[in-house]
Write a protein that holds these residues in place. Structure first.
Motif, PDB file in Angstrom:
ATOM      1  N   THR A   1       0.844  -1.195   0.000  1.00  0.00           N
ATOM      2  CA  THR A   1       0.000   0.000   0.000  1.00  0.00           C
ATOM      3  C   THR A   1       0.878   1.242   0.000  1.00  0.00           C
ATOM      4  N   LYS A   2       0.295   2.376  -0.411  1.00  0.00           N
ATOM      5  CA  LYS A   2       1.041   3.636  -0.423  1.00  0.00           C
ATOM      6  C   LYS A   2       1.497   4.014   0.983  1.00  0.00           C
ATOM      7  N   SER A   3       0.627   3.833   1.966  1.00  0.00           N
ATOM      8  CA  SER A   3       1.005   4.202   3.330  1.00  0.00           C
ATOM      9  C   SER A   3       2.113   3.287   3.859  1.00  0.00           C
ATOM     10  N   GLY A   4       2.086   2.026   3.499  1.00  0.00           N
ATOM     11  CA  GLY A   4       3.145   1.100   3.912  1.00  0.00           C
ATOM     12  C   GLY A   4       4.476   1.450   3.278  1.00  0.00           C
ATOM     13  N   GLN A   5       4.445   1.821   2.002  1.00  0.00           N
ATOM     14  CA  GLN A   5       5.669   2.209   1.306  1.00  0.00           C
ATOM     15  C   GLN A   5       6.220   3.518   1.865  1.00  0.00           C
TER      16      GLN A   5
ATOM     17  N   LYS B   1       9.911   4.244   3.770  1.00  0.00           N
ATOM     18  CA  LYS B   1      10.841   5.338   3.467  1.00  0.00           C
ATOM     19  C   LYS B   1      11.209   6.105   4.727  1.00  0.00           C
ATOM     20  N   VAL B   2      10.210   6.392   5.559  1.00  0.00           N
ATOM     21  CA  VAL B   2      10.474   7.117   6.811  1.00  0.00           C
ATOM     22  C   VAL B   2      11.398   6.286   7.708  1.00  0.00           C
ATOM     23  N   LEU B   3      11.169   4.994   7.779  1.00  0.00           N
ATOM     24  CA  LEU B   3      12.006   4.118   8.594  1.00  0.00           C
ATOM     25  C   LEU B   3      13.452   4.107   8.087  1.00  0.00           C
ATOM     26  N   LYS B   4      13.630   4.027   6.762  1.00  0.00           N
ATOM     27  CA  LYS B   4      14.979   4.044   6.196  1.00  0.00           C
ATOM     28  C   LYS B   4      15.682   5.366   6.501  1.00  0.00           C
ATOM     29  N   GLU B   5      14.943   6.468   6.394  1.00  0.00           N
ATOM     30  CA  GLU B   5      15.536   7.773   6.704  1.00  0.00           C
ATOM     31  C   GLU B   5      15.945   7.850   8.172  1.00  0.00           C
TER      32      GLU B   5
END
Length: 87
Positions: A68-72, A76-80
Motif C-alpha cells: 500500500t502507499k502508506s506502507g511504502q 521510506k520514513v524508517l529508512k531515513e
C-alpha cells in the motif's frame, strides 16, 4: 585435534547426523542392495517440494510486504530514520 563437542550447535549436529544417514543409506544400497531409508525418488521430490513451499510461504508472510502507499511511505520514513542513527 582438540574437539569441543559441547560447543557444537544444534544445526551442526543435524547436518552431521543427516550426512551420516544418507552416507549409510548409499553404502547399504551400493554394497548390500538394501535401502535403509525407504524413500523413492518421487517421494523425495514431493517432500523437498513441500518443504520448500512451506519455507517460502513462511518467509514471504513474515517479511514486511509493503504493497500500500502508506506502507511504502512508512518504509521510506524508517529508512531515513535508520540513516540518521547511523550518521
Amino acid at each position: 585435534m582438540d574437539f569441543n563437542f559441547k560447543g557444537v550447535n544444534k544445526a551442526t549436529w543435524v547436518r552431521i547426523i543427516g550426512l551420516f544417514l544418507v552416507l549409510m543409506n548409499q553404502i547399504s544400497i551400493s554394497i548390500f542392495k538394501f535401502e535403509l531409508l525407504p524413500f523413492g525418488d518421487e517421494e523425495i521430490n514431493e517432500g523437498v517440494s513441500t518443504i520448500l513451499t512451506v519455507v517460502i510461504a513462511i518467509v514471504a508472510g513474515w517479511k514486511n510486504n509493503s504493497i500500500t502507499k502508506s506502507g511504502q511511505k512508512a518504509d521510506k520514513v524508517l529508512k531515513e530514520e535508520k540513516r540518521k542513527v547511523v550518521k
